[in-house]
Write a protein that holds these residues in place. Structure first.
Motif, PDB file in Angstrom:
ATOM      1  N   PHE A 193       0.823  -1.229   0.000  1.00 20.43           N
ATOM      2  CA  PHE A 193       0.000   0.000   0.000  1.00 20.43           C
ATOM      3  C   PHE A 193       0.851   1.272   0.000  1.00 20.43           C
ATOM      4  O   PHE A 193       0.466   2.293   0.575  1.00 20.43           O
ATOM      5  CB  PHE A 193      -0.957   0.011   1.202  1.00 20.43           C
ATOM      6  N   TYR A 243      -5.495 -12.236   1.955  1.00 19.10           N
ATOM      7  CA  TYR A 243      -6.741 -12.120   2.710  1.00 19.10           C
ATOM      8  C   TYR A 243      -7.298 -13.509   3.018  1.00 19.10           C
ATOM      9  O   TYR A 243      -7.683 -13.800   4.157  1.00 19.10           O
ATOM     10  CB  TYR A 243      -7.773 -11.299   1.929  1.00 19.10           C
ATOM     11  N   GLY A 293      -5.733 -15.287   5.763  1.00 17.67           N
ATOM     12  CA  GLY A 293      -5.877 -14.695   7.096  1.00 17.67           C
ATOM     13  C   GLY A 293      -4.766 -13.720   7.449  1.00 17.67           C
ATOM     14  O   GLY A 293      -4.705 -13.208   8.563  1.00 17.67           O
ATOM     15  N   PHE A 297      -6.721  -8.330   6.003  1.00 19.13           N
ATOM     16  CA  PHE A 297      -8.085  -8.186   6.484  1.00 19.13           C
ATOM     17  C   PHE A 297      -8.886  -7.314   5.511  1.00 19.13           C
ATOM     18  O   PHE A 297      -8.319  -6.726   4.592  1.00 19.13           O
ATOM     19  CB  PHE A 297      -8.073  -7.572   7.890  1.00 19.13           C
ATOM     20  N   VAL A 298     -10.187  -7.227   5.756  1.00 18.47           N
ATOM     21  CA  VAL A 298     -11.048  -6.467   4.852  1.00 18.47           C
ATOM     22  C   VAL A 298     -10.571  -5.021   4.730  1.00 18.47           C
ATOM     23  O   VAL A 298     -10.620  -4.420   3.656  1.00 18.47           O
ATOM     24  CB  VAL A 298     -12.517  -6.515   5.332  1.00 18.47           C
ATOM     25  N   THR A 299     -10.112  -4.463   5.850  1.00 18.42           N
ATOM     26  CA  THR A 299      -9.616  -3.084   5.808  1.00 18.42           C
ATOM     27  C   THR A 299      -8.503  -2.946   4.774  1.00 18.42           C
ATOM     28  O   THR A 299      -8.383  -1.917   4.099  1.00 18.42           O
ATOM     29  CB  THR A 299      -9.081  -2.674   7.188  1.00 18.42           C
ATOM     30  N   ILE A 302      -9.797  -2.723   1.285  1.00 19.19           N
ATOM     31  CA  ILE A 302     -10.267  -1.359   0.987  1.00 19.19           C
ATOM     32  C   ILE A 302      -9.081  -0.461   0.623  1.00 19.19           C
ATOM     33  O   ILE A 302      -9.134   0.300  -0.350  1.00 19.19           O
ATOM     34  CB  ILE A 302     -11.026  -0.784   2.200  1.00 19.19           C
ATOM     35  N   ILE A 303      -8.010  -0.566   1.388  1.00 21.57           N
ATOM     36  CA  ILE A 303      -6.840   0.270   1.103  1.00 21.57           C
ATOM     37  C   ILE A 303      -6.245  -0.111  -0.254  1.00 21.57           C
ATOM     38  O   ILE A 303      -5.865   0.771  -1.046  1.00 21.57           O
ATOM     39  CB  ILE A 303      -5.791   0.135   2.230  1.00 21.57           C
ATOM     40  N   GLU A 340      -8.136   1.570  -2.796  1.00 22.02           N
ATOM     41  CA  GLU A 340      -7.781   2.997  -2.884  1.00 22.02           C
ATOM     42  C   GLU A 340      -6.489   3.180  -3.682  1.00 22.02           C
ATOM     43  O   GLU A 340      -6.367   4.092  -4.500  1.00 22.02           O
ATOM     44  CB  GLU A 340      -7.593   3.574  -1.475  1.00 22.02           C
ATOM     45  N   ILE A 374     -21.697  -2.651   2.491  1.00 25.89           N
ATOM     46  CA  ILE A 374     -20.233  -2.649   2.613  1.00 25.89           C
ATOM     47  C   ILE A 374     -19.632  -3.808   1.807  1.00 25.89           C
ATOM     48  O   ILE A 374     -18.702  -3.618   1.025  1.00 25.89           O
ATOM     49  CB  ILE A 374     -19.806  -2.738   4.097  1.00 25.89           C
ATOM     50  N   ASN A 434     -19.865  -3.284  -1.932  1.00 21.26           N
ATOM     51  CA  ASN A 434     -18.930  -2.266  -2.424  1.00 21.26           C
ATOM     52  C   ASN A 434     -17.501  -2.808  -2.525  1.00 21.26           C
ATOM     53  O   ASN A 434     -16.767  -2.479  -3.466  1.00 21.26           O
ATOM     54  CB  ASN A 434     -18.961  -1.034  -1.516  1.00 21.26           C
ATOM     55  N   ILE A 435     -17.124  -3.619  -1.546  1.00 21.71           N
ATOM     56  CA  ILE A 435     -15.782  -4.213  -1.602  1.00 21.71           C
ATOM     57  C   ILE A 435     -15.696  -5.164  -2.797  1.00 21.71           C
ATOM     58  O   ILE A 435     -14.720  -5.168  -3.545  1.00 21.71           O
ATOM     59  CB  ILE A 435     -15.452  -4.939  -0.284  1.00 21.71           C
ATOM     60  N   ALA A 446     -24.234 -11.632   5.435  1.00 17.86           N
ATOM     61  CA  ALA A 446     -23.915 -12.320   6.691  1.00 17.86           C
ATOM     62  C   ALA A 446     -24.943 -13.374   7.097  1.00 17.86           C
ATOM     63  O   ALA A 446     -24.592 -14.386   7.694  1.00 17.86           O
ATOM     64  CB  ALA A 446     -23.758 -11.297   7.812  1.00 17.86           C
ATOM     65  N   LYS A 479     -18.996 -16.570   0.895  1.00 20.26           N
ATOM     66  CA  LYS A 479     -18.922 -16.112   2.290  1.00 20.26           C
ATOM     67  C   LYS A 479     -18.197 -14.767   2.380  1.00 20.26           C
ATOM     68  O   LYS A 479     -18.507 -13.950   3.240  1.00 20.26           O
ATOM     69  CB  LYS A 479     -18.179 -17.171   3.111  1.00 20.26           C
ATOM     70  N   PHE A 511     -17.517   3.141   7.511  1.00 24.01           N
ATOM     71  CA  PHE A 511     -16.427   2.169   7.493  1.00 24.01           C
ATOM     72  C   PHE A 511     -15.344   2.520   6.488  1.00 24.01           C
ATOM     73  O   PHE A 511     -14.168   2.687   6.825  1.00 24.01           O
ATOM     74  CB  PHE A 511     -17.010   0.788   7.201  1.00 24.01           C
ATOM     75  N   GLN A 512     -15.737   2.634   5.235  1.00 22.36           N
ATOM     76  CA  GLN A 512     -14.705   2.806   4.204  1.00 22.36           C
ATOM     77  C   GLN A 512     -13.935   4.114   4.374  1.00 22.36           C
ATOM     78  O   GLN A 512     -12.716   4.150   4.197  1.00 22.36           O
ATOM     79  CB  GLN A 512     -15.344   2.694   2.818  1.00 22.36           C
ATOM     80  N   VAL A 530     -11.444   3.788   7.337  1.00 24.16           N
ATOM     81  CA  VAL A 530     -10.264   3.001   6.955  1.00 24.16           C
ATOM     82  C   VAL A 530      -9.319   3.852   6.103  1.00 24.16           C
ATOM     83  O   VAL A 530      -8.096   3.897   6.331  1.00 24.16           O
ATOM     84  CB  VAL A 530     -10.691   1.734   6.178  1.00 24.16           C
ATOM     85  N   TRP A 580      -5.551   5.356   7.103  1.00 21.79           N
ATOM     86  CA  TRP A 580      -4.412   5.064   6.230  1.00 21.79           C
ATOM     87  C   TRP A 580      -3.715   6.361   5.784  1.00 21.79           C
ATOM     88  O   TRP A 580      -2.490   6.466   5.818  1.00 21.79           O
ATOM     89  CB  TRP A 580      -4.907   4.270   5.007  1.00 21.79           C
ATOM     90  N   ASP A 590     -14.369  -7.869  10.585  1.00 23.11           N
ATOM     91  CA  ASP A 590     -14.119  -7.277   9.274  1.00 23.11           C
ATOM     92  C   ASP A 590     -14.083  -5.750   9.365  1.00 23.11           C
ATOM     93  O   ASP A 590     -13.412  -5.088   8.570  1.00 23.11           O
ATOM     94  CB  ASP A 590     -15.190  -7.707   8.260  1.00 23.11           C
ATOM     95  N   PRO A 617     -10.490  -5.304  12.435  1.00 17.60           N
ATOM     96  CA  PRO A 617      -9.658  -6.506  12.431  1.00 17.60           C
ATOM     97  C   PRO A 617      -8.606  -6.461  13.540  1.00 17.60           C
ATOM     98  O   PRO A 617      -8.400  -5.398  14.150  1.00 17.60           O
ATOM     99  CB  PRO A 617      -9.006  -6.471  11.049  1.00 17.60           C
ATOM    100  N   GLN A 637     -11.318 -14.140  14.881  1.00 16.66           N
ATOM    101  CA  GLN A 637      -9.952 -13.611  15.009  1.00 16.66           C
ATOM    102  C   GLN A 637      -9.802 -12.697  16.229  1.00 16.66           C
ATOM    103  O   GLN A 637      -8.686 -12.416  16.656  1.00 16.66           O
ATOM    104  CB  GLN A 637      -9.588 -12.834  13.733  1.00 16.66           C
TER     105      GLN A 637
END
Lengths: 216, 381
Positions: free
Chosen positions: A17, A54, A57, A60-62, A65-66, A69, A105, A108-109, A181, A198, B191-192, B195, B199, B240, B243, B279
């Protein structure tokens, strides 16, 4: 620096990143006459590594997103050099969060990951009726229709859309994938869809398999 | 039987008291009431009569609170904004007669203005943000000013109203804001954007989270000396969204600083976790909290009851039954197996309920079934 080294460093910058060095490397690559399409291919390989991390493990989802970006900034540099091509070689995907639901969310991901993987994404947004989803499928003829829902009260929209696709005679032309979910594999199977994911990364991988089967 | 003492026994970890089944039914009731789809026997009944008919323990009923708030706890403090802070709220009617209305809130201050848009969902029973107050660095300064000028007062009138109705039945559980990282993610920034902002602007965001922490200290101070048995961070924690790296950097240090202050007031500390958390389970012991609310095992979450028990150590849980198992398309055998496991594994550190509420299309008769299982379990104590 050889092209191979440059490509490797680009991938590492994306995976870590580090957006400023990545943008500089992309600009250097363009100046060297490397086609923008080739750079996108390299970055897609980097995104595959992000996805794999990812799934392992490690990320992560964050971080997804980065990574998205970082890809956006990279694409902003590359876009003027794409010579009219807009990407989306793997096929079209229509995405929607179903009627009654506005939790988006995950959708969008998935949209970001599909785009960076090479799909053309038509995102219908949130709270989309079954009728509007089917109309979009008829209009765009996508390879994949992806639907999400979080609330159990809205899961019934999945079989409703599938039934409507059948009634409109377009079910056979599109793969249907769902996520959210509260969605379980059993429910998805009973709803008549083709796949359940999932996570967003699982969803991208399934779409890639479908695209590969189609392209082959 | 005294539910008050039974619930207090869970806080204290005492054995021998009956297991309490305290499901959240208000959402199910409200949506079906609005839709005209309540079962025939409950038409014309109040929610309290439904609780009584099922023979289950009500959640705290202290008043309306925020939209969607219910028996599971409430914000027991009145927010008093600064004299030069104006808060304007208006409701924009949607096309479906209330189901998709929007609530626009504008905060006007000498430092600038903020705007939030929330959408009403599920027949007016819930709200979700479609636009958050904080959209960039400049907004942080404005919000910081709003908080600096804000104070909190114990809501005595509301407390008295609830105490008269439920004071001998239920210990008072008071909600407080989400911990700073989740306050940002779920409450005020999204959320987005959170994050991305962390960053791009890590120092500014870290500083802003300390501002939010100061706000928590003001709220905790406002609870001092009040009859509050439990303070619950309404976090909606999900791995999620938060994390392990975020949890270790932002959640644990905050909770380590704040939890002892709440304990010093003789109050138990909990947090609402309602998503994937496999986690995070190994990390929760480092927070110093006493229990978790909601916690959603497989098949809805991503962990087993055994994994939860091992990870939580001596902490108690409230709820634990995945809401999806109350839906008619899931197998009753799975529900029964999971309830039995929860009771055997977690008692006496368990207040049984749904994670996190009975869905609007859930089967109310499955609530009765769970109650029968609880009665059977209690008969063997």
């Amino acid at each position: 620096m050889t092209e191979e080294n440059l490509f490797d460093e680009m991938k590492v910058a994306l995976i870590e990143f580090r957006v400023d060095p990545l943008v500089e490397m992309i600009q250097a690559a363009i100046q060297k006459g490397i086609p923008a399409e080739k750079v996108i291919e390299v970055l897609s390989e980097g995104m595959n590594v992000v996805g794999a991390k990812y799934q392992a493990g490690e990320y992560f989802v964050t971080m997804l997103i980065i990574a998205g970006e970082v890809m956006k900034e990279a694409m902003a540099v590359l876009k003027p050099h794409l010579e009219g091509r807009s990407g989306g070689d793997l096929g079209k995907v229509v995405l929607a969060t179903v009627a009654g639901d506005i939790h988006d969310i995950g959708k969008n991901i998935l949209s970001t990951l599909l785009t960076t993987a090479g799909f053309e994404v038509i995102d219908l947004g949130i709270d989309v009726t079954a009728e509007d989803i089917v109309e979009a499928v008829k209009a765009h003829r996508p390879l994949v229709l992806g639907m999400s829902a979080l609330l159990t009260t809205n899961l019934e929209q999945f079989p409703k859309v599938v039934t409507l696709l059948e009634e409109e005679g377009v079910r056979d032309g599109v793969k249907v994938i769902v996520g959210g979910a509260t969605v379980t594999e059993d429910f998805a199977r009973a709803a008549g869809v083709d796949a359940y994911a999932k996570t967003a990364v699982d969803g991208v991988n399934i779409c890639k398999e479908w695209a590969a089967a189609t392209l082959n | 039987m005294c539910m008050y003492e039974d619930l207090m026994a869970v806080y204290r970890g005492e054995e021998g008291r009956p297991l309490v089944f305290q499901p959240r039914l208000k959402h199910w009731f409200d949506v079906n009431y609005a839709a005209g789809t309540l079962p025939e026997k409950y038409r014309g009944a109040t929610l309290e009569e439904v609780f009584r008919d099922l023979g289950v323990t009500p959640r705290e009923v202290w008043g309306m609170g925020r939209i969607g708030s219910e028996h599971g706890g409430y914000f027991s403090l009145k927010v008093v904004d600064g004299g030069d802070v104006e808060v304007w709220t208006r409701r924009i009617r949607g096309k479906t007669g209330g189901q998709d209305d929007q609530i626009v809130t504008e905060i006007r201050t000498p430092k600038g203005d903020l705007r939030q848009v929330q959408r009403v969902t599920e027949r007016g029973t819930s709200l979700i943000n479609s636009e958050y107050f904080l959209k960039g660095l400049d907004d942080l300064k404005v919000f910081e000013y709003v908080l600096q000028e804000r104070s909190y007062e114990w809501d005595e009138n509301r407390y008295e109203w609830g105490r008269r109705r439920y004071g001998k039945v239920l210990p008072l559980r008071a909600n407080t804001e989400r911990i700073p990282i989740m306050w940002l993610i779920v409450g005020i920034m999204g959320f987005q954007r959170t994050v991305t902002m962390i960053w791009r602007h890590p120092e500014e965001m870290r500083g802003f989270m300390r501002v939010l922490e100061e706000e928590h200290l003001k709220m905790i101070e406002a609870y001092r000396g009040r009859p509050v048995a439990e303070i619950n961070f309404v976090d909606n924690m999900h791995q999620d969204l938060c994390p392990p790296p975020y949890f270790m950097e932002y959640a644990i240090p905050f909770l380590k600083r704040v939890t002892p202050k709440i304990h010093a007031q003789g109050t138990v500390v909990t947090s609402h976790w309602d998503g994937f958390m496999k986690q995070l389970i190994p990390l929760v012991g480092e927070t110093g909290m006493d229990g978790l609310e909601c916690v959603t095992p497989l098949p809805q979450g991503d962990f087993t009851v055994a994994e939860l028990r091992e990870g939580l150590g001596d902490m108690f849980i409230r709820d634990g039954i995945p809401a999806v198992l109350m839906c008619p398309w899931t197998d009753v055998k799975d529900l029964k197996a999971l309830v039995q496991e929860l009771m055997e594994v977690f008692y006496p550190r368990l207040i049984l309920g749904f994670s996190d509420m009975l869905p609007a299309n859930g089967d109310i008769e499955r609530v009765r079934l769970v109650k029968e299982m609880v009665d059977e379990f209690n008969s063997r104590l």
